[in-house]
Design a protein around this motif. Structure first.
Motif, PDB file in Angstrom:
ATOM      1  N   LEU A   1       0.810  -1.217   0.000  1.00 37.54           N
ATOM      2  CA  LEU A   1       0.000   0.000   0.000  1.00 37.54           C
ATOM      3  C   LEU A   1       0.839   1.261   0.000  1.00 37.54           C
ATOM      4  O   LEU A   1       0.306   2.360  -0.215  1.00 37.54           O
ATOM      5  CB  LEU A   1      -0.938   0.004   1.216  1.00 37.54           C
ATOM      6  CG  LEU A   1      -1.823  -1.235   1.394  1.00 37.54           C
ATOM      7  CD1 LEU A   1      -2.741  -1.056   2.590  1.00 37.54           C
ATOM      8  CD2 LEU A   1      -2.636  -1.527   0.150  1.00 37.54           C
ATOM      9  N   THR A   2       2.153   1.132   0.235  1.00 34.69           N
ATOM     10  CA  THR A   2       3.004   2.321   0.260  1.00 34.69           C
ATOM     11  C   THR A   2       3.102   2.984  -1.107  1.00 34.69           C
ATOM     12  O   THR A   2       3.517   4.141  -1.211  1.00 34.69           O
ATOM     13  CB  THR A   2       4.423   1.971   0.751  1.00 34.69           C
ATOM     14  OG1 THR A   2       5.002   0.980  -0.125  1.00 34.69           O
ATOM     15  CG2 THR A   2       4.388   1.434   2.163  1.00 34.69           C
ATOM     16  N   PHE A   3       2.736   2.258  -2.161  1.00 35.83           N
ATOM     17  CA  PHE A   3       2.793   2.825  -3.504  1.00 35.83           C
ATOM     18  C   PHE A   3       1.516   3.588  -3.863  1.00 35.83           C
ATOM     19  O   PHE A   3       1.388   4.098  -4.975  1.00 35.83           O
ATOM     20  CB  PHE A   3       3.020   1.723  -4.540  1.00 35.83           C
ATOM     21  CG  PHE A   3       4.382   1.100  -4.464  1.00 35.83           C
ATOM     22  CD1 PHE A   3       5.460   1.681  -5.089  1.00 35.83           C
ATOM     23  CD2 PHE A   3       4.587  -0.069  -3.756  1.00 35.83           C
ATOM     24  CE1 PHE A   3       6.723   1.118  -5.019  1.00 35.83           C
ATOM     25  CE2 PHE A   3       5.834  -0.650  -3.677  1.00 35.83           C
ATOM     26  CZ  PHE A   3       6.918  -0.050  -4.313  1.00 35.83           C
ATOM     27  N   ALA A   4       0.577   3.687  -2.931  1.00 28.75           N
ATOM     28  CA  ALA A   4      -0.736   4.237  -3.260  1.00 28.75           C
ATOM     29  C   ALA A   4      -0.655   5.670  -3.781  1.00 28.75           C
ATOM     30  O   ALA A   4      -1.303   6.021  -4.763  1.00 28.75           O
ATOM     31  CB  ALA A   4      -1.650   4.181  -2.042  1.00 28.75           C
ATOM     32  N   SER A   5       0.110   6.512  -3.122  1.00 32.37           N
ATOM     33  CA  SER A   5       0.068   7.932  -3.459  1.00 32.37           C
ATOM     34  C   SER A   5       0.702   8.249  -4.800  1.00 32.37           C
ATOM     35  O   SER A   5       0.418   9.277  -5.401  1.00 32.37           O
ATOM     36  CB  SER A   5       0.747   8.760  -2.356  1.00 32.37           C
ATOM     37  OG  SER A   5       2.098   8.378  -2.224  1.00 32.37           O
ATOM     38  N   ILE A   6       1.586   7.364  -5.304  1.00 37.89           N
ATOM     39  CA  ILE A   6       2.206   7.656  -6.596  1.00 37.89           C
ATOM     40  C   ILE A   6       1.696   6.758  -7.710  1.00 37.89           C
ATOM     41  O   ILE A   6       1.839   7.085  -8.881  1.00 37.89           O
ATOM     42  CB  ILE A   6       3.742   7.539  -6.523  1.00 37.89           C
ATOM     43  CG1 ILE A   6       4.171   6.110  -6.201  1.00 37.89           C
ATOM     44  CG2 ILE A   6       4.319   8.503  -5.528  1.00 37.89           C
ATOM     45  CD1 ILE A   6       5.654   5.888  -6.350  1.00 37.89           C
ATOM     46  N   LEU A   7       1.078   5.630  -7.363  1.00 35.48           N
ATOM     47  CA  LEU A   7       0.673   4.679  -8.389  1.00 35.48           C
ATOM     48  C   LEU A   7      -0.554   5.154  -9.153  1.00 35.48           C
ATOM     49  O   LEU A   7      -0.674   4.940 -10.350  1.00 35.48           O
ATOM     50  CB  LEU A   7       0.385   3.323  -7.743  1.00 35.48           C
ATOM     51  CG  LEU A   7       0.282   2.137  -8.700  1.00 35.48           C
ATOM     52  CD1 LEU A   7       1.554   1.971  -9.498  1.00 35.48           C
ATOM     53  CD2 LEU A   7      -0.030   0.872  -7.942  1.00 35.48           C
TER      54      LEU A   7
END
Length: 541
Positions: A34-40
């Motif tokens: 979920l750490t990729f949420a803001s850029i994905l």
């Protein structure tokens, strides 16, 4: 002296104690995705136009359509320009309508964004459009640079300070910087927070796998890696669901940070690796943990086994120097690192292009996650059936070929491109699990963490290079695909030179690794069909 494999068999090599550790580690592995949420979910360039409210001073009753027709130029295809506006003038509305506006300029007062797909993203909050559009790739690169730094920092530290501490501290990084990311008032503070998230991500991924591997016996050892990847795949699928229902990136950050806060509390109760403690000469601490594990597994440790443990064990120095000086370890590391680097380059190039395959971004991301779940179950089965070397070669080579086949799909065939991308990404992720298992078994306890850390650095360099490699598509769409596919094919071929490690006990010293290699070579020369020894009873603590 007793080898640690004998100790594990006595206390239970996959009992309740080991299963508890695995569950404690797998939960944050789920959250890591979920750490990729803001850029994905910012790849799709939102519909927008320049803010031209200046004309409302001359005509406050203008409709939105009239306002845009008067103040925003048209593109050759008839659509409104997304980056240009007519320069403001101090005219009356009648004069503007009669003479029209001709002088264009870049947007002066920001943009008006369509909110059909997202309420807010870093693109809309920080205006990463037009001349600033490449800043999205910069954000991706900064996150990957943080993951690289975390691998570089916490990997070697695991040899000196233990697997436990270097697993716990990165979780705090993740929790703190997930929160601060959602609070960032500007793009540069956002980059700093994403770097911190990356540091925690890189440090945790490396150390958690080593910690779980060193507590599990031969038959279930690959669960340490495959299980973490399995939960990561669940996280990938849940990521699509999360963003579908929470379309504001700041709120999504807070929702993700809440469960990570719970992990940051219980992670302080996970045990240290007894194998590492014995390797460092801390025998009494190791005995306490062994007795605790035996009690939880409802086993009794024979006193004779404790008598075999070396009380005054000579501590072997590990670290980078050992990998460089030992020709066996050096060769293994270099050969394994290339396919590991290549498969991660392919994986992240495909991941960061999730919004550019032509299908709905939520559906594509959901398919990315759901299709990886059975792949990791198959990975565990294939590792035990075919061994490490064949598993690595087959997944990397086939995955590279599938990625290369994307070039043969006709332009505009979104379904064909998406299917090949998903299949290639599955195999690359699968191969990553194999590499995580392989590197634990190829290197001794004295340098296992260092090898894993340096290998992790190579994979993070790949992630760091993925966004700029994707940018080369502006010159020709095939350039990134040709580069990462070719590297995977070369790396998969070189994996043939690695030894098979299936069914072997983990070695604890460089000398044991070199002796094991020499025995394997002599057996191969004497009788190529002779099976290798499956248990290293000569492994001393």
């Amino acid at each position: 002296m007793a080898d640690f494999g004998e100790i594990l068999r006595a206390i239970g090599d996959f009992g309740l104690f080991q299963k508890t550790i695995l569950i404690a580690i797998w939960i944050p592995c789920f959250l890591l995705s979920l750490t990729f949420a803001s850029i994905l979910f910012v790849e799709s360039d939102p519909e927008r136009h320049c803010n031209t409210d200046w004309i409302l001073g001359a005509g406050p009753n203008l409709t939105e359509e009239e306002q845009l027709n008067l103040t925003v130029p048209r593109e050759p295809d008839g659509s409104l320009s997304r980056c240009l506006m007519y320069a403001p003038v101090n005219w009356t509305l009648d004069s503007i309508r009669q003479y029209g506006l001709n002088h264009t300029t870049a947007c002066r007062d920001g943009w008006v964004y369509d909110q059909t797909l997202y309420q807010a993203t870093i693109v809309t909050d920080f205006d990463l459009v037009c001349d600033e559009a490449n800043m999205v790739a910069v954000a991706q690169t900064v996150l990957m640079a943080g993951i690289l730094t975390g691998s570089l920092l916490f990997g070697p530290l695991g040899e000196s300070f233990g697997r436990r501490r270097t697993t716990q501290i990165p979780v705090l990084f993740l929790f703190i910087f997930m929160l601060t990311t959602g609070l960032c008032p500007n793009y540069y503070l956002y980059l700093a927070s994403q770097f911190g998230v990356g540091v925690g991500y890189g440090g945790f991924r490396i150390n958690c796998i080593v910690l779980t591997t060193e507590w599990i016996g031969i038959t279930k050892r690959s669960l340490g890696s495959c299980g973490s990847q399995f939960f990561g795949a669940f996280g990938q699928a849940f990521l699509a669901v999360l963003i579908f229902f929470i379309r504001h990136w700041r709120l999504a950050q807070f929702v993700m940070a809440a469960p990570m806060g719970l992990v940051a509390v219980y992670i302080w109760f996970i045990p240290e690796s007894a194998r590492w403690l014995l390797d460092r000469g801390r025998t009494e601490e190791a005995k306490e943990l062994i007795l605790k594990a035996a009690a939880i597994n409802r086993r009794t440790v024979p006193q004779s086994l404790f008598e075999k443990i070396a009380v005054n064990k000579t501590v072997e120095k590990g670290g980078i120097r050992v990998l460089i000086r030992s020709p066996v370890l050096r060769k293994r590391f270099l050969i394994l690192t290339l396919p590991w680097f290549a498969l991660n380059l392919s994986y992240f190039c495909l991941t960061f292009n999730v919004g550019k395959f032509g299908l709905d971004i939520f559906l594509t991301q959901l398919l990315f996650g759901l299709t990886e779940i059975p792949a990791h179950l198959l990975c565990f089965w294939l590792l035990e059936l075919a061994g490490r070397k064949l598993s690595l070669m087959s997944t990397v080579l086939v995955g590279g070929l599938l990625c290369l086949c994307i070039l043969a799909v006709p332009a505009g065939n979104a379904v064909g491109v998406t299917v090949l991308a998903i299949m290639g990404r599955i195999l690359m992720n699968w191969a990553g699990s194999v590499c995580n298992v392989y590197i634990q078994e190829l290197f001794p306890t004295s340098s296992r963490q260092t090898a894993t850390g340096l290998g992790g650095i190579a994979t993070r360099v790949a992630g760091l290079l993925a966004p700029p490699l994707n940018l080369l598509a502006v010159y020709h769409y095939s350039i990134p695909i040709v580069v990462f596919s070719s590297l995977t094919l070369v790396g998969g071929s070189l994996a043939f030179l690695l030894p098979e490690t299936q069914g072997r006990e983990l070695v604890d010293s460089t000398a044991q690794a070199e002796v094991q290699r020499n025995i394997a070579v002599m057996k191969t020369r004497a009788d190529p069909n002779m099976p290798e020894q499956t248990s290293s009873r000569s492994t001393k603590l």
